[in-house]
Design a protein around this motif. Structure first.
Motif, PDB file in Angstrom:
ATOM      1  N   GLN A 142      73.014  38.786 129.869  1.00 55.10           N
ATOM      2  CA  GLN A 142      72.583  39.571 128.721  1.00 55.10           C
ATOM      3  C   GLN A 142      73.462  39.317 127.504  1.00 55.10           C
ATOM      4  O   GLN A 142      73.396  40.044 126.523  1.00 55.10           O
ATOM      5  CB  GLN A 142      72.579  41.062 129.090  1.00 55.10           C
ATOM      6  CG  GLN A 142      71.508  41.368 130.125  1.00 55.10           C
ATOM      7  CD  GLN A 142      71.520  42.815 130.553  1.00 55.10           C
ATOM      8  OE1 GLN A 142      72.351  43.587 130.115  1.00 55.10           O
ATOM      9  NE2 GLN A 142      70.596  43.176 131.419  1.00 55.10           N
ATOM     10  N   GLU A 143      74.281  38.275 127.568  1.00 55.67           N
ATOM     11  CA  GLU A 143      75.034  37.851 126.396  1.00 55.67           C
ATOM     12  C   GLU A 143      74.095  37.055 125.493  1.00 55.67           C
ATOM     13  O   GLU A 143      73.506  36.068 125.910  1.00 55.67           O
ATOM     14  CB  GLU A 143      76.219  36.978 126.811  1.00 55.67           C
ATOM     15  CG  GLU A 143      77.238  37.705 127.679  1.00 55.67           C
ATOM     16  CD  GLU A 143      77.988  38.780 126.912  1.00 55.67           C
ATOM     17  OE1 GLU A 143      78.124  38.631 125.682  1.00 55.67           O
ATOM     18  OE2 GLU A 143      78.421  39.760 127.537  1.00 55.67           O
ATOM     19  N   ASP A 144      73.940  37.495 124.281  1.00 53.87           N
ATOM     20  CA  ASP A 144      72.962  36.856 123.389  1.00 53.87           C
ATOM     21  C   ASP A 144      73.449  35.540 122.824  1.00 53.87           C
ATOM     22  O   ASP A 144      72.676  34.601 122.643  1.00 53.87           O
ATOM     23  CB  ASP A 144      72.608  37.805 122.231  1.00 53.87           C
ATOM     24  CG  ASP A 144      71.886  39.045 122.714  1.00 53.87           C
ATOM     25  OD1 ASP A 144      72.074  40.104 122.090  1.00 53.87           O
ATOM     26  OD2 ASP A 144      71.159  38.937 123.716  1.00 53.87           O
TER      27      ASP A 144
ATOM     28  N   ASP B 280      70.206  19.752 129.423  1.00 55.99           N
ATOM     29  CA  ASP B 280      69.182  20.247 130.330  1.00 55.99           C
ATOM     30  C   ASP B 280      67.850  20.313 129.610  1.00 55.99           C
ATOM     31  O   ASP B 280      67.761  20.759 128.469  1.00 55.99           O
ATOM     32  CB  ASP B 280      69.568  21.647 130.818  1.00 55.99           C
ATOM     33  CG  ASP B 280      68.739  22.070 132.008  1.00 55.99           C
ATOM     34  OD1 ASP B 280      68.874  23.222 132.418  1.00 55.99           O
ATOM     35  OD2 ASP B 280      67.964  21.244 132.516  1.00 55.99           O
ATOM     36  N   LYS B 281      66.781  19.879 130.271  1.00 58.59           N
ATOM     37  CA  LYS B 281      65.462  19.838 129.667  1.00 58.59           C
ATOM     38  C   LYS B 281      64.715  21.129 129.977  1.00 58.59           C
ATOM     39  O   LYS B 281      64.761  21.622 131.089  1.00 58.59           O
ATOM     40  CB  LYS B 281      64.663  18.651 130.220  1.00 58.59           C
ATOM     41  CG  LYS B 281      63.287  18.470 129.582  1.00 58.59           C
ATOM     42  CD  LYS B 281      62.589  17.267 130.183  1.00 58.59           C
ATOM     43  CE  LYS B 281      61.210  17.081 129.585  1.00 58.59           C
ATOM     44  NZ  LYS B 281      61.259  16.787 128.174  1.00 58.59           N
TER      45      LYS B 281
ATOM     46  N   ARG C  40      63.614  30.234 135.807  1.00 58.15           N
ATOM     47  CA  ARG C  40      62.941  28.975 135.514  1.00 58.15           C
ATOM     48  C   ARG C  40      62.634  28.212 136.805  1.00 58.15           C
ATOM     49  O   ARG C  40      63.469  28.092 137.696  1.00 58.15           O
ATOM     50  CB  ARG C  40      63.806  28.099 134.615  1.00 58.15           C
ATOM     51  CG  ARG C  40      63.128  26.780 134.212  1.00 58.15           C
ATOM     52  CD  ARG C  40      64.085  25.853 133.496  1.00 58.15           C
ATOM     53  NE  ARG C  40      64.656  26.498 132.330  1.00 58.15           N
ATOM     54  CZ  ARG C  40      65.684  25.986 131.654  1.00 58.15           C
ATOM     55  NH1 ARG C  40      66.264  24.884 132.060  1.00 58.15           N
ATOM     56  NH2 ARG C  40      66.144  26.610 130.597  1.00 58.15           N
ATOM     57  N   ASP C  41      61.409  27.707 136.902  1.00 61.50           N
ATOM     58  CA  ASP C  41      61.014  26.830 138.008  1.00 61.50           C
ATOM     59  C   ASP C  41      61.070  25.395 137.491  1.00 61.50           C
ATOM     60  O   ASP C  41      60.184  24.935 136.785  1.00 61.50           O
ATOM     61  CB  ASP C  41      59.599  27.175 138.473  1.00 61.50           C
ATOM     62  CG  ASP C  41      59.133  26.304 139.639  1.00 61.50           C
ATOM     63  OD1 ASP C  41      59.844  25.333 139.977  1.00 61.50           O
ATOM     64  OD2 ASP C  41      58.058  26.581 140.196  1.00 61.50           O
TER      65      ASP C  41
ATOM     66  N   LYS D 214      70.357  29.256 130.682  1.00 59.93           N
ATOM     67  CA  LYS D 214      69.146  29.840 130.116  1.00 59.93           C
ATOM     68  C   LYS D 214      68.011  29.915 131.126  1.00 59.93           C
ATOM     69  O   LYS D 214      66.851  30.074 130.754  1.00 59.93           O
ATOM     70  CB  LYS D 214      68.700  29.024 128.895  1.00 59.93           C
ATOM     71  CG  LYS D 214      69.754  28.967 127.790  1.00 59.93           C
ATOM     72  CD  LYS D 214      69.290  28.095 126.629  1.00 59.93           C
ATOM     73  CE  LYS D 214      70.376  28.005 125.558  1.00 59.93           C
ATOM     74  NZ  LYS D 214      69.986  27.123 124.437  1.00 59.93           N
ATOM     75  N   THR D 215      68.337  29.798 132.413  1.00 58.34           N
ATOM     76  CA  THR D 215      67.281  29.806 133.423  1.00 58.34           C
ATOM     77  C   THR D 215      66.810  31.209 133.784  1.00 58.34           C
ATOM     78  O   THR D 215      65.805  31.364 134.471  1.00 58.34           O
ATOM     79  CB  THR D 215      67.764  29.110 134.712  1.00 58.34           C
ATOM     80  OG1 THR D 215      68.908  29.810 135.231  1.00 58.34           O
ATOM     81  CG2 THR D 215      68.150  27.659 134.445  1.00 58.34           C
ATOM     82  N   ILE D 216      67.531  32.250 133.357  1.00 56.69           N
ATOM     83  CA  ILE D 216      67.149  33.632 133.654  1.00 56.69           C
ATOM     84  C   ILE D 216      66.766  34.332 132.357  1.00 56.69           C
ATOM     85  O   ILE D 216      67.502  34.277 131.372  1.00 56.69           O
ATOM     86  CB  ILE D 216      68.307  34.390 134.330  1.00 56.69           C
ATOM     87  CG1 ILE D 216      68.796  33.642 135.566  1.00 56.69           C
ATOM     88  CG2 ILE D 216      67.888  35.809 134.681  1.00 56.69           C
ATOM     89  CD1 ILE D 216      67.770  33.506 136.663  1.00 56.69           C
ATOM     90  N   GLN D 217      65.609  35.002 132.366  1.00 55.81           N
ATOM     91  CA  GLN D 217      65.122  35.682 131.161  1.00 55.81           C
ATOM     92  C   GLN D 217      64.486  37.014 131.541  1.00 55.81           C
ATOM     93  O   GLN D 217      64.209  37.280 132.708  1.00 55.81           O
ATOM     94  CB  GLN D 217      64.086  34.806 130.436  1.00 55.81           C
ATOM     95  CG  GLN D 217      64.633  33.478 129.935  1.00 55.81           C
ATOM     96  CD  GLN D 217      63.550  32.632 129.291  1.00 55.81           C
ATOM     97  OE1 GLN D 217      62.360  32.882 129.474  1.00 55.81           O
ATOM     98  NE2 GLN D 217      63.953  31.627 128.533  1.00 55.81           N
ATOM     99  N   HIS D 218      64.234  37.831 130.516  1.00 56.65           N
ATOM    100  CA  HIS D 218      63.468  39.086 130.641  1.00 56.65           C
ATOM    101  C   HIS D 218      64.036  39.987 131.738  1.00 56.65           C
ATOM    102  O   HIS D 218      63.313  40.463 132.617  1.00 56.65           O
ATOM    103  CB  HIS D 218      61.995  38.786 130.916  1.00 56.65           C
ATOM    104  CG  HIS D 218      61.380  37.807 129.966  1.00 56.65           C
ATOM    105  ND1 HIS D 218      61.312  38.014 128.609  1.00 56.65           N
ATOM    106  CD2 HIS D 218      60.826  36.578 130.177  1.00 56.65           C
ATOM    107  CE1 HIS D 218      60.732  36.982 128.029  1.00 56.65           C
ATOM    108  NE2 HIS D 218      60.442  36.093 128.944  1.00 56.65           N
TER     109      HIS D 218
END
Length: 618
Positions: free
Chosen positions: A63-65, A410-411, A520-521, A93-97
């Protein structure tokens, strides 16, 4: 000590996820000099498991922006004129929401002792901006670096994914939980009086219990060490590639497993058990005698469908759901086969896909138990650690909290997985035993959405405290995780409120705590996804949305063969009796037993030995 470490390696593996750990173990076993690094302070990456307080710490990290930026990176000064470096982002950035909800009540006189607790006035937390939910977790302040700050914990208490000793302590710290553990009708007695008294309530404890069946947030925090919460929810097919690899490499000696005890279905608003084996089918009271014969005939055909091409050739172009309607199966049986046996999509899976999935399910029956699935004790996060242990045994060097600052970028991948983790007070389907491990598939109701897979774990899996269940929900994302999964949560559970505590009978299990997040998958990301990638750099993907781990094993074996052509993939370790000592030194490949801690030898009687198998009888 650092001066004695080698400075040159044959293989450098970045990240300790399952495929990376398998590759590291295979390369180390084949004699390669392996350096395995991870920027995180724990093993497993997105495959990791956490104690409850460890999970709250992990939540705050995501949750660090703002990204973490090194103003004067030292590596830039080491780049030569004829070299080019690409800086890597240090933010994952693989975890969101991320959304966290706490429904369990809190007593004002209860002191929360376990690290990572939310504030007491957060009895009902709804995080609208994904930043409020874990604000009071034990985490670094905003102006402190995530890589340098660690939470202070009571002596001897650390999250299950401990920075430096996760592999060793997972088998030592949990011994107290293994001892004095009752499972079904089997009870393991403890040889340690201290461990025994830890899980037996005293008169003082009983007096302090507020009400029968009432579980507070304070209790969850205090018992947080008994939780092992997986970021990715999977099980092991008993004849899957991962089980075969664990047995072949003898890595299975580092882990313990339990059988999934039942397969469930959600139909017409009810949860019911699905008959799987021949004995289940004929003992089932849900099916008529005619349905039992229909089901057994169809399952027998699926076991050998390749030999009867004429019976399905005309249906290859339609979905498996449509194909089932052409067979002599009632709607009840069609539903069971599609959603609980084949576990395939109603709208996208072809007839061939469905027949293969059904055959795979049936072939896995009976090898270790009455269902095709196994679950590792202490969570899915144990599996990467097992392969890391094998790599270390054969000379691999590990360095956590060490980020690689420049290589390739990372793509982004458009595919996402929606995940929810719930803590509940009882099972979705009550049974004589409260130690049930269940898989349930809830079909999609809207076109364009995916079925939701539910895995419910009891306390005997060592993933939650006694009196609670840990429930994992997973599906392919169409929206945010909360939007995808909350409707299913509402069907199966009811929020834990003070008013309902007074009711003796509640129709649905009570929901104590919930976490939603998108992962992310990246399973379709490969070398071709990158431009001008050096020939000696290989790319591993993260977890996918499938139930098993075959994709990770296939990927690891493919990359290993590219790195070490003509080498055997994870062969069995040498027999210690066959190792020849030359003076005081060991032959290459031998194990220095003083350098690697032994796996815990205390195994609950109800766990599964991968070496003992039975043939399927379907």
């Amino acid at each position: 000590m650092a001066d004695n470490l080698p400075s040159e390696f044959d293989v450098i593996v970045i990240g300790t996820g399952l495929p990376e750990s398998i590759i590291a173990a295979a390369c180390s076993r084949s004699g390669q000099r392996v350096l395995h690094v991870d920027s995180r302070s724990y093993y497993g990456g997105n495959w990791a498991s956490f104690s409850f307080s460890g999970l709250l710490s992990w939540l705050r990290e995501y949750q660090e922006d703002s990204d973490i930026v090194n103003e004067s990176p030292a590596w830039q000064e080491q780049i030569l004129e004829n070299e080019e470096a690409i800086a890597l982002s240090r933010k994952d950035k693989t975890i969101q929401h991320v959304k966290v909800f706490c429904y369990a009540s809190q007593d004002s006189h209860d002191d929360i002792e376990e690290v990572g607790a939310l504030q007491k006035n957060h009895a009902s937390v709804t995080s609208a901006n994904s930043t409020e939910a874990a604000d009071s977790a034990c985490l670094p302040a905003e102006d402190e670096s995530l890589s340098t700050v660690s939470c202070e914990m009571p002596t001897g208490q650390t999250p299950s994914s401990d920075p430096e000793h996760a592999i060793e302590e997972n088998y030592v710290d949990a011994t107290g939980d293994k001892e004095n553990h009752c499972d079904d009708k089997t009870c393991m007695s403890s040889t340690s009086e201290e461990a025994t008294s830890e899980n037996v309530p005293t008169a003082e404890d009983i007096a302090e219990q507020p009400k029968k069946n009432r579980i507070t947030y304070s209790q969850i925090i205090k018992e947080g060490r008994k939780f092992n919460i997986d970021l990715v929810s999977k099980v092991l097919y008993s004849r899957g590639l991962l089980i075969d690899l664990l047995i072949k490499s003898n890595v299975s000696r580092y882990a313990e497993f339990k059988n999934i005890t039942r397969i469930l279905a959600f139909r017409e608003g009810r949860v019911e058990q699905v008959p799987c084996s021949r004995a289940d089918v004929f003992n089932s009271k849900q099916l008529t005698m005619v349905e039992k014969r229909m089901l057994m005939k169809f399952l027998t055909f699926c076991m050998e469908f390749e030999e009867h091409l004429d019976e399905y050739k005309d249906y290859e172009e339609i979905t498996f759901s449509e194909y089932l309607k052409t067979q002599k199966l009632t709607p009840n049986l069609q539903y069971f086969v599609l959603h609980s046996i084949a576990m395939t999509s109603e709208t996208t899976s072809s007839t061939i896909d469905g027949l293969k999935a059904t055959k795979n399910f049936l072939q896995c029956l009976g090898r270790y138990g009455n269902t095709p699935f196994l679950f590792p004790l202490y969570g899915q996060g144990e599996l990467p650690q097992c392969f890391c242990r094998m790599c270390a045994v054969f000379g691999g060097i590990y360095c956590l909290r060490h980020s690689v600052q420049c290589l390739v970028v990372d793509k982004e991948s458009g595919k996402q997985i929606s995940r929810a983790v719930l803590i509940t007070d009882r099972s979705v389907l009550q049974a004589d035993s409260d130690q049930q491990i269940s898989i349930l598939t809830v079909p999609a109701e809207e076109r364009g959405t995916s079925a939701v897979r539910v895995i419910e774990l009891c306390s005997s899996t060592m993933t939650c405290m006694k009196g609670t269940y840990l429930v994992h929900l997973t599906c392919t994302s169409s929206k945010t995780a909360r939007e995808d999964l909350e409707p299913v949560v509402q069907k199966l559970f009811t929020p834990y409120t003070e008013m309902e505590i007074e009711n003796e009978e509640v129709e649905k299990p009570r929901l104590l705590w919930a976490l939603y997040f998108n992962m992310r998958d990246s399973s379709d990301v490969s070398r071709n996804s990158y431009n001008d990638l050096p020939s000696n750099v290989y790319v591993c993907s993260g977890p996918d949305c499938s139930l098993g781990n075959d994709n990770a094993v296939k990927q690891a074996e493919t990359l290993f063969q590219q790195i070490c052509p003509n080498e055997d993939f994870c062969p069995p370790p040498p027999n210690p009796e066959d190792i020849i000592l030359d003076g005081d030194s060991l032959q290459p490949g031998a194990v220095d037993s003083s350098a690697v801690p032994e796996a815990n030898s205390e195994t609950p009687k109800e766990t599964t030995d991968l070496g003992n198998t039975e043939e399927p009888s379907v």
